[in-house]
Scaffold this motif. Structure first.
Motif, PDB file in Angstrom:
ATOM      1  N   GLU A 131       0.852  -1.151  -0.180  1.00 40.24           N
ATOM      2  CA  GLU A 131       0.095   0.069   0.037  1.00 40.24           C
ATOM      3  C   GLU A 131       0.280   1.384  -0.389  1.00 40.24           C
ATOM      4  O   GLU A 131       0.696   2.152  -0.646  1.00 40.24           O
ATOM      5  N   VAL A 132       1.871   1.078   0.913  1.00 38.72           N
ATOM      6  CA  VAL A 132       3.025   2.617   0.920  1.00 38.72           C
ATOM      7  C   VAL A 132       3.633   2.387  -0.397  1.00 38.72           C
ATOM      8  O   VAL A 132       3.055   3.995  -0.847  1.00 38.72           O
ATOM      9  N   PRO A 133       4.347   2.324  -1.161  1.00 37.31           N
ATOM     10  CA  PRO A 133       5.044   2.841  -1.931  1.00 37.31           C
ATOM     11  C   PRO A 133       3.220   3.069  -3.087  1.00 37.31           C
ATOM     12  O   PRO A 133       4.437   3.483  -4.389  1.00 37.31           O
ATOM     13  N   VAL A 134       2.872   1.808  -3.079  1.00 41.72           N
ATOM     14  CA  VAL A 134       1.796   1.924  -4.757  1.00 41.72           C
ATOM     15  C   VAL A 134       1.064   3.250  -4.018  1.00 41.72           C
ATOM     16  O   VAL A 134       0.727   3.391  -5.632  1.00 41.72           O
ATOM     17  N   THR A 135       0.428   3.655  -3.812  1.00 41.54           N
ATOM     18  CA  THR A 135      -0.632   4.424  -2.999  1.00 41.54           C
ATOM     19  C   THR A 135       0.545   5.781  -3.996  1.00 41.54           C
ATOM     20  O   THR A 135       0.504   6.844  -4.043  1.00 41.54           O
ATOM     21  N   ASN A 136       1.857   6.177  -3.138  1.00 45.95           N
ATOM     22  CA  ASN A 136       2.846   7.265  -2.976  1.00 45.95           C
ATOM     23  C   ASN A 136       3.549   7.344  -4.466  1.00 45.95           C
ATOM     24  O   ASN A 136       4.055   8.022  -4.196  1.00 45.95           O
ATOM     25  N   ILE A 137       2.856   6.105  -5.599  1.00 48.86           N
ATOM     26  CA  ILE A 137       3.100   6.761  -6.761  1.00 48.86           C
ATOM     27  C   ILE A 137       1.669   7.981  -7.275  1.00 48.86           C
ATOM     28  O   ILE A 137       2.482   8.474  -8.571  1.00 48.86           O
ATOM     29  N   PHE A 138       0.873   7.961  -6.541  1.00 47.03           N
ATOM     30  CA  PHE A 138       0.495   9.709  -6.769  1.00 47.03           C
ATOM     31  C   PHE A 138      -0.040  10.294  -6.144  1.00 47.03           C
ATOM     32  O   PHE A 138      -0.434  11.163  -5.865  1.00 47.03           O
ATOM     33  N   ARG A 139       1.947  10.492  -4.980  1.00 49.19           N
ATOM     34  CA  ARG A 139       2.062  11.538  -4.677  1.00 49.19           C
ATOM     35  C   ARG A 139       2.074  13.024  -5.351  1.00 49.19           C
ATOM     36  O   ARG A 139       2.931  13.108  -6.034  1.00 49.19           O
ATOM     37  N   ASP A 140       1.884  14.211  -5.005  1.00 48.79           N
ATOM     38  CA  ASP A 140       2.196  14.812  -5.331  1.00 48.79           C
ATOM     39  C   ASP A 140       1.064  15.020  -6.603  1.00 48.79           C
ATOM     40  O   ASP A 140       2.111  15.440  -7.898  1.00 48.79           O
ATOM     41  N   VAL A 141       0.493  14.403  -7.261  1.00 50.20           N
ATOM     42  CA  VAL A 141      -0.264  13.885  -8.673  1.00 50.20           C
ATOM     43  C   VAL A 141      -1.372  14.727  -9.016  1.00 50.20           C
ATOM     44  O   VAL A 141      -2.292  14.422  -7.742  1.00 50.20           O
ATOM     45  N   ILE A 142      -1.520  15.442  -9.853  1.00 48.60           N
ATOM     46  CA  ILE A 142      -2.580  16.153  -9.954  1.00 48.60           C
ATOM     47  C   ILE A 142      -3.443  15.628 -11.651  1.00 48.60           C
ATOM     48  O   ILE A 142      -2.292  14.931 -12.269  1.00 48.60           O
ATOM     49  N   LEU A 143      -3.990  14.006 -11.210  1.00 48.48           N
ATOM     50  CA  LEU A 143      -5.107  13.615 -12.192  1.00 48.48           C
ATOM     51  C   LEU A 143      -6.836  14.223 -13.317  1.00 48.48           C
ATOM     52  O   LEU A 143      -6.557  15.212 -12.470  1.00 48.48           O
ATOM     53  N   GLN A 144      -5.710  13.895 -14.560  1.00 47.85           N
ATOM     54  CA  GLN A 144      -7.809  14.154 -14.979  1.00 47.85           C
ATOM     55  C   GLN A 144      -8.668  13.615 -15.163  1.00 47.85           C
ATOM     56  O   GLN A 144      -8.487  12.752 -14.646  1.00 47.85           O
ATOM     57  N   GLU A 145      -9.870  14.431 -15.201  1.00 44.41           N
ATOM     58  CA  GLU A 145     -11.083  13.186 -14.523  1.00 44.41           C
ATOM     59  C   GLU A 145     -11.176  11.454 -15.247  1.00 44.41           C
ATOM     60  O   GLU A 145     -11.254  10.625 -14.371  1.00 44.41           O
ATOM     61  N   LYS A 146     -10.720  12.000 -16.451  1.00 41.65           N
ATOM     62  CA  LYS A 146     -10.846  11.167 -17.384  1.00 41.65           C
ATOM     63  C   LYS A 146     -10.191   9.317 -17.187  1.00 41.65           C
ATOM     64  O   LYS A 146      -9.955   8.487 -17.087  1.00 41.65           O
TER      65      LYS A 146
ATOM     66  N   LEU B 190      -1.418  12.908   1.012  1.00 37.79           N
ATOM     67  CA  LEU B 190      -0.181  12.860  -0.097  1.00 37.79           C
ATOM     68  C   LEU B 190      -0.177  14.146  -0.981  1.00 37.79           C
ATOM     69  O   LEU B 190       1.016  14.101  -2.190  1.00 37.79           O
ATOM     70  N   LYS B 191      -1.351  14.857  -0.857  1.00 40.22           N
ATOM     71  CA  LYS B 191      -1.669  15.965  -2.547  1.00 40.22           C
ATOM     72  C   LYS B 191      -1.928  15.295  -3.489  1.00 40.22           C
ATOM     73  O   LYS B 191      -1.881  15.067  -4.935  1.00 40.22           O
ATOM     74  N   CYS B 192      -3.028  13.799  -3.629  1.00 36.09           N
ATOM     75  CA  CYS B 192      -3.374  13.696  -4.288  1.00 36.09           C
ATOM     76  C   CYS B 192      -4.501  14.251  -5.272  1.00 36.09           C
ATOM     77  O   CYS B 192      -4.846  13.902  -4.174  1.00 36.09           O
ATOM     78  N   ARG B 193      -4.793  14.732  -6.375  1.00 37.65           N
ATOM     79  CA  ARG B 193      -6.075  15.424  -6.755  1.00 37.65           C
ATOM     80  C   ARG B 193      -6.187  15.110  -8.697  1.00 37.65           C
ATOM     81  O   ARG B 193      -5.389  14.540  -8.662  1.00 37.65           O
ATOM     82  N   TYR B 194      -7.261  15.267  -8.058  1.00 38.18           N
ATOM     83  CA  TYR B 194      -7.551  15.570  -9.572  1.00 38.18           C
ATOM     84  C   TYR B 194      -8.662  16.992  -9.765  1.00 38.18           C
ATOM     85  O   TYR B 194      -9.296  17.500  -9.677  1.00 38.18           O
ATOM     86  N   LYS B 195      -8.809  17.041 -11.381  1.00 39.19           N
ATOM     87  CA  LYS B 195      -9.689  18.144 -11.796  1.00 39.19           C
ATOM     88  C   LYS B 195     -10.837  17.875 -13.036  1.00 39.19           C
ATOM     89  O   LYS B 195     -10.634  16.423 -13.175  1.00 39.19           O
ATOM     90  N   ASP B 196     -11.378  18.304 -12.262  1.00 39.45           N
ATOM     91  CA  ASP B 196     -13.062  18.019 -12.501  1.00 39.45           C
ATOM     92  C   ASP B 196     -13.563  18.575 -13.356  1.00 39.45           C
ATOM     93  O   ASP B 196     -12.905  19.041 -14.066  1.00 39.45           O
TER      94      ASP B 196
END
Length: 423
Positions: free
Chosen positions: A235-250, A366-372
């Motif tokens: 869980e720790v390394p895999v979830t951190n793949i998305f640390r400081d990442v802003i994903l697109q909604e799609k 994590l600052k794991c976010r997405y743009k709606d």
């Protein structure tokens, strides 16, 4: 990590929800809000000083054009004084920010409304039970005795090489481990999870992102020279793949699976809970992780629970699913379902999986976010589950599938083991 907005706007709700986890948050929230008030006050003073500096700077330019050098020099002295005051105030702001951050990360996640009241594992709610508990007769052996008889796991050799909780798997025992890992990964990838192979050491930022630090660092093995931590779960390394990442909604959902060895100190464990494979310091586990839009995360949780159940059913082992009560939940979870297999020879249930929704708690750290669709940045929801942890699966498999001193391999696993029986 809880947000200041939630603590300020829904103070009583947060206090009530954290009380379900046995956590009295009144004083902590009071201090946090006081620190936030101080932060706002300091920031306003800094903004005012900056505005005054800008005004003075413009004044200096005008005075110089007018040839009023003495007045300009006095204005420069005033600007220097303002800068010094700003620097001192910035130190105070930094101290305030650290104090605020140190306080807020100590608050656990709030449980969702589905979580039952309760203080201990005895209060967990059994939501489903499946499979048949076999009648093995009076001569059934616990897995540690069966493994020794069949010469597939050597616990004493592990003690010699490292210490208690580090078994050595041999022959068909080693092949069974490898087969289970491949079987679980195959089930997960067929369900749409992308397989990744992450590092098994992580930095402090990764441990903080998923909530192991500062809550559970005492349970992790720590390489102090480099300040790396051995992973307690993929869980720790895999979830951190998305640390400081802003994903697109799609791009949502993101579904990943990984196998890693896992390392846990398990300080304070003793008695029957540590016999054989019941509790180890190093063990193999396959994990599933999902990053979801908030409105989809509970449907995703149900899907994950059903997926883990389908794997257990393929193995044909007796199981039950529990919804954990507030007092038995982890620091970071909003809701958790545990899977347990019945150990027939030990006559007890063994946990083999936890499937959890963390809502936005980990995502905020994590600052794991997405743009709606409107271009607004939102926090994601994170989920993860064991799919599955091997040691107790092996323990239950050996015990439930034993017959006349042999172990009959479940049919679904035979293409991966290459053999039908351990004898």
């Amino acid at each position: 990590m809880l947000t200041i907005k939630a603590l300020r706007e829904d103070t009583e709700v947060v206090i009530k929800k954290l009380a379900k986890k046995g956590y009295d948050a009144k004083e902590d929230i009071k201090v946090i809000l006081q620190l936030d008030d101080e932060r706002k006050k300091i920031q306003q003073e800094l903004d005012d000083l900056k505005a005054e500096q800008n005004r003075k700077a413009a004044e200096i330019g005008a005075l110089m054009k007018q040839g009023q050098k003495d007045a300009a020099e006095k204005a420069k002295e005033a600007v220097a004084a303002l800068k010094e005051k700003s620097a001192q105030l910035q130190v105070k702001a930094d101290e305030n920010a650290k104090a605020l951050a140190d306080r807020i990360v100590l608050l656990p996640n709030t449980p969702c409304d589905l979580v039952p009241e309760g203080k201990t594992a005895e209060d967990n709610l059994v939501v489903k039970q499946g499979g048949n508990i076999p009648d093995l007769g009076p001569n059934a052996l616990p897995h540690w005795e069966l493994a020794k008889k069949l010469d597939i796991i050597d616990f004493d050799l592990g003690v010699k090489i490292t210490g208690a909780g580090f078994p050595v798997y041999k022959g068909k025992g080693a092949k069974l481990q490898r087969a289970l890992v491949n079987f679980f990964l195959e089930c997960n990838t067929e369900a749409g999870y992308l397989e990744v192979e992450p590092p098994v050491m992580v930095n402090e930022a990764s441990g903080f992102g998923t909530g192991q630090i500062p809550d559970k660092e005492g349970q992790m093995y720590h390489a102090t020279v480099d300040n790396f931590y051995m992973v307690p779960t993929a869980e720790v390394p895999v979830t951190n793949i998305f640390r400081d990442v802003i994903l697109q909604e799609k791009q949502l959902p993101q579904k990943m699976t990984a196998y890693t060895p896992c390392f846990r100190r398990e300080a304070g464990s003793y008695g029957k809970d540590v016999r054989g494979l019941n509790r180890l310091h190093q063990f193999d586990k396959v994990e599933i992780v999902r990053i979801e839009k908030p409105e989809n995360s509970y449907a995703a949780l149900d899907e994950m629970v059903a997926h883990v159940e389908s794997i257990v059913n393929k193995l044909g082992l007796p199981y039950r699913i529990l919804r954990l009560c507030g007092g038995d939940m982890s620091f970071t979870s909003a809701i958790t379902y545990d899977f347990e297999l019945y150990s027939t020879a030990q006559q007890r249930w063994l946990e083999i999986s936890s499937v959890s929704n963390f809502e936005s708690y980990q995502a905020n750290r994590l600052k794991c976010r997405y743009k709606d669709a409107e271009g607004k940045t939102q926090l994601c929801h994170t989920l993860n589950g064991s799919s599955l942890a091997l040691p107790r699966v092996v323990a239950a498999l050996l015990e439930n599938c034993q017959k006349d001193g042999k172990v009959i391999i479940p049919e679904a696993l035979r293409p991966f083991t290459g053999f039908d029986v351990i004898d």
